[in-house]
Design a protein around this motif. Structure first.
Motif, PDB file in Angstrom:
ATOM      1  N   LEU A  29      46.432  -6.106  30.353  1.00 33.62           N
ATOM      2  CA  LEU A  29      47.615  -5.201  30.884  1.00 33.62           C
ATOM      3  C   LEU A  29      47.076  -3.603  30.441  1.00 33.62           C
ATOM      4  O   LEU A  29      47.161  -3.243  29.421  1.00 33.62           O
ATOM      5  CB  LEU A  29      49.036  -5.548  30.535  1.00 33.62           C
ATOM      6  N   LYS A  30      47.074  -3.004  31.540  1.00 29.23           N
ATOM      7  CA  LYS A  30      47.019  -1.444  31.338  1.00 29.23           C
ATOM      8  C   LYS A  30      48.037  -0.653  31.329  1.00 29.23           C
ATOM      9  O   LYS A  30      49.312  -1.014  31.252  1.00 29.23           O
ATOM     10  CB  LYS A  30      45.870  -0.962  32.531  1.00 29.23           C
ATOM     11  N   ASN A  31      48.116   0.652  31.623  1.00 28.70           N
ATOM     12  CA  ASN A  31      49.216   1.410  31.411  1.00 28.70           C
ATOM     13  C   ASN A  31      50.310   1.053  32.390  1.00 28.70           C
ATOM     14  O   ASN A  31      50.197   0.743  33.518  1.00 28.70           O
ATOM     15  CB  ASN A  31      48.702   2.782  31.853  1.00 28.70           C
ATOM     16  N   ASP A  32      51.447   1.044  31.875  1.00 36.34           N
ATOM     17  CA  ASP A  32      52.642   0.446  32.625  1.00 36.34           C
ATOM     18  C   ASP A  32      52.905   1.516  33.565  1.00 36.34           C
ATOM     19  O   ASP A  32      53.522   1.109  34.836  1.00 36.34           O
ATOM     20  CB  ASP A  32      53.846   0.577  31.763  1.00 36.34           C
ATOM     21  N   ALA A  33      52.791   2.722  33.820  1.00 34.71           N
ATOM     22  CA  ALA A  33      52.959   3.714  34.668  1.00 34.71           C
ATOM     23  C   ALA A  33      52.003   3.306  36.058  1.00 34.71           C
ATOM     24  O   ALA A  33      52.545   3.306  37.203  1.00 34.71           O
ATOM     25  CB  ALA A  33      52.774   5.097  34.282  1.00 34.71           C
ATOM     26  N   ASP A  34      50.812   3.066  35.656  1.00 33.67           N
ATOM     27  CA  ASP A  34      50.063   2.544  36.459  1.00 33.67           C
ATOM     28  C   ASP A  34      50.428   1.161  37.436  1.00 33.67           C
ATOM     29  O   ASP A  34      50.473   1.116  38.453  1.00 33.67           O
ATOM     30  CB  ASP A  34      48.586   2.293  36.350  1.00 33.67           C
ATOM     31  N   GLN A  35      51.098   0.359  36.709  1.00 34.43           N
ATOM     32  CA  GLN A  35      51.561  -0.981  37.048  1.00 34.43           C
ATOM     33  C   GLN A  35      52.754  -0.893  38.049  1.00 34.43           C
ATOM     34  O   GLN A  35      52.782  -1.368  39.020  1.00 34.43           O
ATOM     35  CB  GLN A  35      51.896  -1.977  35.833  1.00 34.43           C
ATOM     36  N   LYS A  36      53.397   0.209  37.654  1.00 33.23           N
ATOM     37  CA  LYS A  36      54.768   0.643  38.318  1.00 33.23           C
ATOM     38  C   LYS A  36      54.294   1.102  39.673  1.00 33.23           C
ATOM     39  O   LYS A  36      55.337   0.980  40.650  1.00 33.23           O
ATOM     40  CB  LYS A  36      55.797   1.189  37.566  1.00 33.23           C
ATOM     41  N   ALA A  37      53.356   1.626  39.895  1.00 31.76           N
ATOM     42  CA  ALA A  37      52.795   2.345  40.998  1.00 31.76           C
ATOM     43  C   ALA A  37      52.313   1.209  42.192  1.00 31.76           C
ATOM     44  O   ALA A  37      52.280   1.663  43.120  1.00 31.76           O
ATOM     45  CB  ALA A  37      51.586   3.276  40.822  1.00 31.76           C
ATOM     46  N   VAL A  38      52.227  -0.263  41.613  1.00 32.64           N
ATOM     47  CA  VAL A  38      51.873  -1.105  42.727  1.00 32.64           C
ATOM     48  C   VAL A  38      53.257  -1.520  43.256  1.00 32.64           C
ATOM     49  O   VAL A  38      53.962  -2.190  42.660  1.00 32.64           O
ATOM     50  CB  VAL A  38      50.997  -2.270  41.945  1.00 32.64           C
TER      51      VAL A  38
END
Length: 199
Positions: A29-38
């Motif tokens: 799992l990478k950066n949560d902010a990047d994940q929330k952009a999905v």
């Protein structure tokens, strides 16, 4: 003195245990902010290293279902295949790595692409039983940057037993679907929830 040492050792063990439970694997799992952009995912065709076309199709459908259960809106599989075929000049789509971030955003309207590889799908026939083994790897890449946001891998084996060959063949086909479902469950369990289920 012995009591103090015992309590000190107990506190150290408890802290280590709590730290292990709360840590996340960096490769998963990478950066949560990047994940929330999905917000919209394009599930690309399965890279099949086995030659088992039936297992590859089942795998893609099962992953699509799991993405929906995890709260990710998706680009329709038919739309993806149609646009990839147009990109390839009417031929079947090739490697998923060749799909550019620009294509994902402009042609599919996706924020991320999920690509999966069916690395192993075999049924080793024995006299009275058939072990079925499936191994799958998946990753979610950002359409904006091409960076891998999440990746996971799973492997599972199921076994069928029967004295009659025909019945064993039928059981093996059922086992293949059950093992695929188990592997997809293992993999998708590590995927964070999508926009429909985020708190």
């Amino acid at each position: 003195m012995k009591v103090r040492l015992f309590f000190l050792a107990l506190i150290v063990v408890l802290c280590a245990g709590l730290n292990a439970c709360s840590s996340r694997l960096p490769e998963t799992l990478k950066n949560d902010a990047d994940q929330k952009a999905v917000n919209m995912v394009a599930l690309l065709p399965i890279e099949n290293q086995t030659g088992d076309a039936r297992a590859s199709k089942m795998l893609r459908l099962k992953i699509s279902d799991e993405l929906r259960f995890k709260g990710y809106p998706q680009v329709a599989i038919e739309v993806i295949d149609e646009r990839l075929a147009a990109l390839a000049g009417g031929k079947e789509a090739g490697e998923n790595d060749a799909v550019s971030p620009e294509f994902l955003q402009r042609m599919l309207g996706a924020d991320a692409a999920m690509s999966c590889c069916l690395m192993e799908s075999k049924a080793a026939k024995k006299i009275f039983y058939t072990p079925v083994t499936v191994s799958v790897r998946c990753e979610l890449r950002s359409a904006a940057t091409g960076e891998t946001l999440w990746s996971a891998q799973g492997k599972s084996t199921g076994r069928s037993f029967d004295l009659r060959g025909k019945t064993l063949e039928m059981k093996t086909a059922g086992d293949m679907e059950a093992v695929l479902e188990e592997v997809v469950g293992q993999i998708m369990e590590t995927l964070p929830y999508g926009p429909k289920l985020r708190g």
